[in-house]
Design an enzyme around this catalytic site. Structure first.
Site, PDB file in Angstrom:
ATOM      1  N   SER A 108     -63.883 -84.588  33.009  1.00  0.00           N
ATOM      2  CA  SER A 108     -63.467 -83.574  33.084  1.00  0.00           C
ATOM      3  C   SER A 108     -64.061 -82.220  33.835  1.00  0.00           C
ATOM      4  CB  SER A 108     -62.518 -83.586  31.447  1.00  0.00           C
ATOM      5  OG  SER A 108     -64.207 -82.964  30.677  1.00  0.00           O
ATOM      6  N   HIS A 167     -57.286 -86.882  31.359  1.00  0.00           N
ATOM      7  CA  HIS A 167     -57.293 -86.168  32.265  1.00  0.00           C
ATOM      8  C   HIS A 167     -56.868 -87.064  33.640  1.00  0.00           C
ATOM      9  CE1 HIS A 167     -58.875 -82.232  30.925  1.00  0.00           C
ATOM     10  NE2 HIS A 167     -59.469 -83.619  30.497  1.00  0.00           N
ATOM     11  N   LYS A 214     -51.866 -82.771  27.698  1.00  0.00           N
ATOM     12  CA  LYS A 214     -52.491 -82.165  28.788  1.00  0.00           C
ATOM     13  C   LYS A 214     -51.275 -82.301  29.407  1.00  0.00           C
ATOM     14  CE  LYS A 214     -57.425 -82.784  28.044  1.00  0.00           C
ATOM     15  NZ  LYS A 214     -57.820 -83.438  26.952  1.00  0.00           N
TER      16      LYS A 214
HETATM   17  C1  PLP Z   1     -58.314 -83.624  25.578  1.00  0.00           C
HETATM   18  C2  PLP Z   1     -58.995 -84.990  25.654  1.00  0.00           C
HETATM   19  C3  PLP Z   1     -59.076 -84.856  24.594  1.00  0.00           C
HETATM   20  C4  PLP Z   1     -58.189 -85.016  23.278  1.00  0.00           C
HETATM   21  O1  PLP Z   1     -57.161 -84.845  23.014  1.00  0.00           O
HETATM   22  P1  PLP Z   1     -56.469 -84.468  22.481  1.00  0.00           P
HETATM   23  O2  PLP Z   1     -54.624 -85.024  22.013  1.00  0.00           O
HETATM   24  O3  PLP Z   1     -56.146 -82.494  22.148  1.00  0.00           O
HETATM   25  O4  PLP Z   1     -56.535 -84.237  20.816  1.00  0.00           O
HETATM   26  C5  PLP Z   1     -59.993 -86.904  24.859  1.00  0.00           C
HETATM   27  N1  PLP Z   1     -60.849 -87.244  25.347  1.00  0.00           N
HETATM   28  C6  PLP Z   1     -60.299 -86.736  26.731  1.00  0.00           C
HETATM   29  C7  PLP Z   1     -61.469 -87.449  27.111  1.00  0.00           C
HETATM   30  C8  PLP Z   1     -60.220 -85.763  26.699  1.00  0.00           C
HETATM   31  O5  PLP Z   1     -60.267 -85.160  27.765  1.00  0.00           O
END
Ligand code: PLP
Ligand code: NAG
Length: 423
Positions: free
Chosen positions: A210, A238, A269
């Site tokens: 990210s 992502h 997301k």
């Molecule tokens: C955002 C993210 C998470 C966490 O996801 P949530 O559902 O918000 O707990 C886990 N792994 C990665 C790579 C992320 O970017």
């Protein structure tokens, strides 16, 4: 009865046991001093995270409490603009009305509705895997998996820059823990050789990282995994919804959908942005997770409105890839204009567009100035990214208009000139 107890307890503590009470006051004061001290050191290190208060729904235009009028938002993971999509919102309202606010239960007691099973089935279909298990978040998904899958005789090989949730998840399991250099296939091979004495091997990587928006070399990873008898797990937070020809993710983009064993991703997301995470993979694994995975067993079911929104989001993506294509076109518009203007944008085609600036103070000053132009972007510096690699991370959404993109580029050009980044 309860009321009587409450009234009695307070005077008993205060009047009859004064020494105990003052000891606990002293302990509380000491704890407070320790915490204040810790907070001061975070401020002194310049890594304090302030929260900006948004007073509107999430979208390309938002209102915040410290600025009049709306500003353009370029820092959400709302890649497909589904967070406030009318059909997604309506599905949440419908689910709220038909299924209520929440379950007041974990899944295995009385917290599973047909709504949850339907979403799990749709997500398995979307990723072309056998089955799916929903969690309250992807953080939980990552916390639950490794402990169930891997024992002390196994080895887990993890990219050194993996997401915190993966690192925490791996800490919870008893397998031998090995880290390979970021996206470095030859280092991975060295470690796979070393792990040959273990019972099972699992290679673990983010599909997309990210901070840089860079894509894991999955084809090479799958080749090595095959050669050395390892399973492959990817965290697709992502990537889900927009990478690959049909938006299925990094595995589709790199042509390895049938070679990656386990996928974790988030509903928080691109898929509507509410909350929730999940694992898709072989049915026996998903069955075992339902029996053993602690974040699944001991945390509440996802609320029906959240499930309703996510379900509609997945349906929209199963129906058509138009939204993802529109996001890609806007991503390329931003990347090309910025590069032409003289900025360096890391990564290649991903909607995470890190505008590389190097200096931490510059990144911070420029992002403040961008807000004065009505553009909300965030600077990232050490320790979130390596020293000397400070950047402003811009995230493009399908909900941005071409005009929004152009306004953002213009603001970058003006602030870039002001701070001597552009000549
Ligand atoms: C955002 C993210 C998470 C966490 O996801 P949530 O559902 O918000 O707990 C886990 N792994 C990665 C790579 C992320 O970017
Ligand atoms: C994937 O998610 C599951 C639960 O959703 C979790 O138990 C597991 O630890 C995660 N795996 C990885 C490798 O992050």
């Amino acid at each position: 009865m309860e009321r009587t107890q409450f009234i009695l307890v307070a005077p008993v503590l205060g009047v009859l046991r004064p020494s105990t009470l003052s000891r606990s006051f002293a302990a509380a004061a000491e704890a407070r001093a320790v915490l204040e001290n810790e907070l001061d050191s975070i401020r002194a290190a310049g890594t304090w995270k302030a929260e900006r208060i948004i007073t509107s729904k999430q979208g390309p235009q938002i209102t915040v409490d410290c600025s009049r009028g709306s500003i353009l938002n370029f820092c959400a993971n709302n890649y497909l603009g589904l967070s406030s999509h009318p059909e997604v919102v309506q599905a949440g309202i419908d689910a709220l009305k038909s299924y209520g606010a929440g379950l007041s239960s974990v899944r295995f007691i009385c917290g599973t509705q047909d709504l949850h099973k339907n979403l799990e089935q749709k997500l398995a279909e979307f990723h072309e895997r056998e089955d799916c298990i929903l969690y309250a978040s992807c953080f939980d998904a990552n916390a639950g998996l490794f402990e169930v899958l891997l024992g002390p005789d196994d080895a887990v090989l993890s990219d050194e820059l993996n997401h915190a949730s993966i690192i925490d998840g791996i800490r919870l399991c008893k397998a031998k823990r090995m880290r390979y250099k970021h996206m470095d296939l030859s280092d991975l091979e060295v470690q796979l050789k070393e792990a040959q004495s273990s019972r099972m091997r699992l290679v673990v990587t983010d599909g997309v990282f990210s901070m840089d928006g860079d894509v894991a070399p999955l084809r090479g990873i799958c080749d090595l995994a095959e050669q050395y008898g390892a399973m492959v797990f990817i965290d697709e937070c992502h990537a889900t919804g927009f990478l690959g020809a049909r938006g299925r993710g990094t595995d589709e983009l790199l042509g390895v959908m049938d070679r990656v064993d386990i996928v974790n991703s988030t509903l928080g997301k691109a898929l509507g942005g509410a909350a929730g995470g999940y694992t898709v993979g072989p049915k026996p694994l998903i069955d075992l997770l339902r029996q053993r995975s602690r974040p699944y067993l001991f945390s509440n079911s996802l609320p029906p409105p959240v499930v309703g929104c996510a379900t509609r989001a997945v349906e929209l993506l199963l129906d058509s890839n138009e939204i993802a294509q529109s996001m890609t076109a806007k991503t390329m518009r931003f990347r090309n204009s910025m590069t032409q203007a003289g900025f360096t944008i890391a990564g290649s085609a991903h909607p995470i567009c890190p505008v590389m600036l190097g200096d931490a103070r510059l990144a911070s000053l420029m992002s403040d100035d961008m807000l004065k132009h009505g553009i909300y972007v965030i600077g990232f510096s050490f320790p979130v990214v390596p020293k000397g690699k400070a950047r402003i991370r811009v995230q493009i959404s399908a909900a941005h208009t071409n005009d929004d993109i152009d306004r953002c580029v213009d603001a970058f050009i003006q602030t870039g000139q002001k701070h001597g980044v552009l000549s």
